[in-house]
Design a protein around this motif. Structure first.
Motif, PDB file in Angstrom:
ATOM      1  N   HIS A   1       0.803  -1.225   0.000  1.00 24.72           N
ATOM      2  CA  HIS A   1       0.000   0.000   0.000  1.00 24.72           C
ATOM      3  C   HIS A   1       0.836   1.276   0.000  1.00 24.72           C
ATOM      4  O   HIS A   1       0.272   2.375  -0.038  1.00 24.72           O
ATOM      5  CB  HIS A   1      -0.933  -0.012   1.225  1.00 24.72           C
ATOM      6  N   HIS A   2       2.168   1.114   0.068  1.00 20.40           N
ATOM      7  CA  HIS A   2       3.076   2.263   0.056  1.00 20.40           C
ATOM      8  C   HIS A   2       2.691   3.289   1.123  1.00 20.40           C
ATOM      9  O   HIS A   2       2.722   4.491   0.908  1.00 20.40           O
ATOM     10  CB  HIS A   2       3.070   2.936  -1.340  1.00 20.40           C
ATOM     11  N   GLN A   3       2.275   2.762   2.287  1.00 21.76           N
ATOM     12  CA  GLN A   3       1.861   3.669   3.360  1.00 21.76           C
ATOM     13  C   GLN A   3       3.077   4.248   4.071  1.00 21.76           C
ATOM     14  O   GLN A   3       4.203   3.792   3.915  1.00 21.76           O
ATOM     15  CB  GLN A   3       0.981   2.910   4.354  1.00 21.76           C
ATOM     16  N   LYS A   4       2.802   5.234   4.886  1.00 27.53           N
ATOM     17  CA  LYS A   4       3.880   5.878   5.631  1.00 27.53           C
ATOM     18  C   LYS A   4       4.364   4.958   6.766  1.00 27.53           C
ATOM     19  O   LYS A   4       3.846   3.877   6.960  1.00 27.53           O
ATOM     20  CB  LYS A   4       3.387   7.215   6.184  1.00 27.53           C
ATOM     21  N   LEU A   5       5.321   5.412   7.509  1.00 24.05           N
ATOM     22  CA  LEU A   5       6.003   4.577   8.481  1.00 24.05           C
ATOM     23  C   LEU A   5       5.371   4.587   9.868  1.00 24.05           C
ATOM     24  O   LEU A   5       5.968   4.104  10.817  1.00 24.05           O
ATOM     25  CB  LEU A   5       7.469   5.023   8.587  1.00 24.05           C
ATOM     26  N   GLU A   6       4.145   5.142  10.003  1.00 28.07           N
ATOM     27  CA  GLU A   6       3.545   5.225  11.335  1.00 28.07           C
ATOM     28  C   GLU A   6       3.346   3.834  11.965  1.00 28.07           C
ATOM     29  O   GLU A   6       3.388   3.687  13.193  1.00 28.07           O
ATOM     30  CB  GLU A   6       2.185   5.940  11.287  1.00 28.07           C
ATOM     31  N   ASP A   7       3.143   2.791  11.118  1.00 24.38           N
ATOM     32  CA  ASP A   7       2.863   1.456  11.645  1.00 24.38           C
ATOM     33  C   ASP A   7       3.997   0.932  12.526  1.00 24.38           C
ATOM     34  O   ASP A   7       3.764   0.164  13.459  1.00 24.38           O
ATOM     35  CB  ASP A   7       2.624   0.470  10.494  1.00 24.38           C
ATOM     36  N   ILE A   8       5.205   1.349  12.208  1.00 22.74           N
ATOM     37  CA  ILE A   8       6.341   0.837  12.983  1.00 22.74           C
ATOM     38  C   ILE A   8       6.380   1.427  14.394  1.00 22.74           C
ATOM     39  O   ILE A   8       6.999   0.866  15.299  1.00 22.74           O
ATOM     40  CB  ILE A   8       7.673   1.122  12.237  1.00 22.74           C
ATOM     41  N   ASN A   9       5.666   2.530  14.581  1.00 20.29           N
ATOM     42  CA  ASN A   9       5.625   3.141  15.914  1.00 20.29           C
ATOM     43  C   ASN A   9       4.991   2.213  16.941  1.00 20.29           C
ATOM     44  O   ASN A   9       5.328   2.260  18.131  1.00 20.29           O
ATOM     45  CB  ASN A   9       4.840   4.455  15.875  1.00 20.29           C
TER      46      ASN A   9
END
Length: 815
Positions: A57-65
């Protein structure tokens, strides 16, 4: 040297980390300790999901938080509970590690893919941080710690995401490390290094595998795998409630169980401990008092050679066939080579004796790869019809029974097939002999849980279980519950366990998958707001796969009796006192009998005719042994037996009816008994059992009462009017007495199949003469029993005898 390995569930939060530290400290007192740690629970999954989300989905990196915050919270909570814990340096390391991960994931976004070497680095961060946190906890408790770097010291070959450790090379490197005897040795699980000293991971269950490798490299005397279960069970306790903990397993038995789906240890973990003869104990961080399960070279702790029943799901079977196959000498080699080149494992293989068919099983997610490989390999043979088109059967499971030298036990296979056959479960393929420690069966996946339960019950428990679903809680139903409750302990000593899992009337029900508490069932039933629903009953059994399920119908409900075929097809036995099914149309009667035969279920309806008397079973035994019935006659109404017995003693007809009603011999409205229809139904059932194609309308009923009495549907109105017949029956009784006879209400089937129900004057030599006080009697005149008939006699009315008859039928479902 003892090695301890702690899985992710043992490190799920601050309390768990400190509990692990306590276990380590306890062991330090007795031996030198090495410890292998997994990532905290769910961390690796979160990291994998983050990578896939970014790629797809080329999403941003917030998930890694999310993963980063779990570690910050974990450290913060440990700080609150552990004095002298240095959280500042750990927080700095966590931030540093996750900053690296963000940079890597930014690269993934640009590339729109994740190279395997980068993926290995990303998904192994949890293990590295676990070790750093535990190191600080132990140092806060004044212990010296040495951390082994697995990338530098475990040399592996293979893929970045699924490598295999070279034990001799790794052992040599680790032997060069200066390990202080007082230090606690820590190492991250799941991780190794390749020849280039690049980080690789060890695939599924990699942390357990790491522990076995390090145990071998350190010449450990024991390897303890700490997890969230007490050890290895005979079956998954979540699927089979009566499974139990195994004291010990041999390496071979553990290998078989794990290979065929048991969540014991991965086969790769067992290989090193087996090779170096290192005992391994599975223990539970949630239950420190459990002794766990010992896996060792020789299993001498238990006398039971059987060890477990397990299953592997999502299996597909390939069928390679063709009449010309026997001339293709190298076909097996070509099949194996084509599949091995795709790095796909064949789980089991069978071959026909005529060599015209080869079957093998793989995981379903490999179907396309295998089909493509075989189609390419045998392109010419398929084109020229030397081979038939490749046939694939999916949605299968493999059930395995594991035990020490199981191939030497001659009765095991027969018990397995008999058990499955009794449950109408078809075996698609069997593999026995390829391993001396297991028998494996290929089944439809939809049957696997039921198969596992009944096989486990047959092999591991002497208990014979009947699961009861009781519908109808009038006098008979309540009495049956009481009888089962009072007899429970007696039956338990005989290894019989009756579980009533549903109690219902026409309006509502109570259910329990583990069995209803019969000491308080009435209170529970009064409180229940669950409406009675047959669909819920069927879905309950499909969900929980009950052993030996039996529906007990204590109603007189027509609609319920019309569901019997559905019940049989859904795996139920039926025990019924409800006559409506067997006295429905002859076509329906035949359909039920055919369904019973086809489904291999039990259908018991002894109480349809004689309450507790074994009339149906006796009749069937006579016919099955070659006897033929000339005729039969009997008194088949307990209430009418009682009433006519009272007439002999001078009691009026109306008074005898009231007394019968007070004793519970009659239906709620005595008119139902006096109409003769109940006796007619019983005669119809007997006639059909004898082979006559009869309908209820074919039974000749001579009315007991004048026709106008049958219009009184209100029982009170009926009882007030019935006094008008007292004088009539008094006169009839006197006339019979002058002839040396008595009045009896008799059902009869003659030698031509004519069926009648009527009052008869019975002489003193007739077996029906002395029947009274609610007794039933049936006399069979047969080829063998002539001129004296076979006579069955006993009480034929009352809740106790009827419930007892049903109870007896229930127990016969075990035969």
């Amino acid at each position: 040297m003892k090695l301890l390995k702690f899985g992710g569930t043992s490190l799920a939060n601050a309390e768990k980390f400190l509990c692990v530290a306590d276990i380590i400290e306890k062991n330090i007192k007795n031996a030198k300790i090495a410890v292998v740690l997994s990532a905290p629970a769910k961390i690796t999954n979160y990291l994998v999901e983050t990578i896939e989300t970014i790629i797809q989905h080329h999403q941003k990196l917030e998930d890694i938080n999310l993963s980063e915050n779990i570690f910050f919270e974990l450290v913060q909570n440990i700080k609150k509970m552990q004095p002298n814990f240095c959280n500042k340096s750990i927080n700095e390391l966590i931030k540093k590690e996750f900053d690296k991960l963000r940079k890597m994931m930014h690269g993934i976004i640009l590339l729109k893919q994740c190279p395997d070497n980068i993926r290995a680095i990303l998904i192994s961060r949890g293990e590295i941080l676990s070790v750093f946190i535990m190191k600080n906890i132990l140092e806060a408790r004044k212990h010296q710690v040495t951390v082994i770097n697995p990338v530098k010291n475990l040399i592996s070959i293979g893929h970045y995401l699924d490598s295999t450790v070279n034990i001799p090379k790794s052992k040599k490197l680790i032997s060069q490390i200066n390990l202080n005897n007082t230090d606690v040795i820590l190492m991250a699980g799941f991780i190794a290094g390749n020849e280039k000293k690049e980080l690789v991971v060890l695939g599924r269950n990699g942390s357990d595998y790491s522990a076995a490798i390090l145990a071998a490299c350190l010449n450990a005397s024991c390897c303890e795998i700490w997890t969230d279960v007490d050890g290895v069970f005979t079956c998954d306790p979540r699927e089979v409630s009566n499974s139990y903990l195994l004291e010990s397993l041999s390496y071979e038995e553990a290998m078989e169980l794990s290979y065929f789906g048991a969540k014991v240890l991965h086969p790769r973990t067992i290989e090193p401990i087996s090779q170096f003869k290192i005992p391994c104990i599975i223990k539970n961080t949630n239950n420190l008092n459990s002794l766990g399960t010992l896996i060792c070279e020789k299993n001498n702790l238990t006398k039971n050679f059987l060890k477990g029943v397990t299953h592997l799901d999502n299996i597909a079977m390939f069928v390679i066939s063709g009449l010309a196959m026997k001339n293709m000498l190298n076909i097996n080699a070509r099949i194996f080579t084509a599949i091995s080149q795709k790095n796909i494992n064949i789980i089991i293989i069978t071959q026909s004796s005529s060599e015209n068919t080869i079957n093998f099983c793989i995981l379903e997610n490999c179907i396309d790869q295998v089909k493509s490989a075989l189609t390419e390999e045998f392109r010419l043979e398929l084109k020229e019809n030397i081979l038939n088109p490749i046939h694939i059967i999916s949605k299968l499971s493999i059930l395995s029974i594991v035990g020490s030298n199981i191939f030497l036990k001659p009765n095991i296979a027969s018990k397995i097939f008999y058990t499955l056959g009794s449950a109408n479960i078809n075996v698609i393929a069997i593999a026995q002999g390829s391993s001396k420690h297991s028998i494996s069966l290929v089944l439809n996946k939809k049957n696997i849980l039921n198969a596992v339960k009944i096989i486990h019950d047959t092999m591991f428990s002497n208990k014979k279980i009947i699961t009861v679903f009781l519908i109808g809680i009038g006098g008979v139903g309540k009495t049956l519950i009481k009888q089962i409750f009072e007899q429970k302990h007696f039956l338990y000593k005989k290894n019989i366990d009756i579980k009533i899992c549903l109690i219902a009337n026409s309006k509502k029900m109570i259910m329990s998958k583990n069995g209803i508490n019969l000491s308080i069932w009435e209170n529970d039933f009064k409180k229940s707001k669950e409406e009675f629903n047959l669909d819920k009953l069927i879905s309950l059994t499909k969900k929980h796969h009950f052993l030996n399920p039996a529906i007990v119908d204590c109603t007189s409900d027509q609609l319920l009796s019309e569901q019997y075929i559905t019940f049989f097809k859904n795996g139920f036995h039926i025990i019924t006192s409800n006559k409506k099914a067997n006295t429905n149309t002859f076509q329906y009667y035949q359909k039920i009998q055919k369904t019973v035969s086809k489904t291999n279920k039990k259908f018991f309806y002894e109480t349809n005719v004689g309450a507790g008397l074994p009339i149906i079973s006796t009749l069937k035994n006579l016919l099955n042994t070659g006897d033929s019935i000339t005729c039969c006659k009997g008194i088949l109404s307990g209430s009418l037996s009682f009433i006519f017995g009272k007439l002999e003693k001078g009691v009026t007809f109306s008074q005898s009816i009231k007394e019968a009603q007070e004793l519970g011999f009659t239906e709620p409205n005595p008119l139902d008994d006096l109409s003769g229809i109940d006796v007619a139904r019983k005669i119809l059932i007997i006639a059909r059992e004898m082979g006559y194609h009869k309908e209820l309308k074919d039974i000749e009923i001579t009315p007991l009462l004048p026709e106008h009495f049958y219009k009184y549907k209100d029982k009170n109105k009926f009882l007030s009017k019935i006094q008008e017949l007292d004088l009539y029956f008094l006169e009839q009784t006197k006339k019979a007495k002058k002839l040396g006879k008595v009045l009896r209400f008799v059902g009869k089937i003659d030698n031509k199949g004519k069926c009648q129900v009527k009052i008869e004057k019975i002489s003193i030599h007739d077996p029906l003469y002395k029947v009274k006080n609610g007794e039933n009697v049936l006399a069979f005149y047969t080829k063998y029993y002539h001129p004296l008939p076979l006579v069955l006699k006993g009480y034929g009315a009352g809740n106790n005898v009827t419930a007892s008859g049903i109870f007896s039928n229930l127990l016969h479902t075990l035969s």
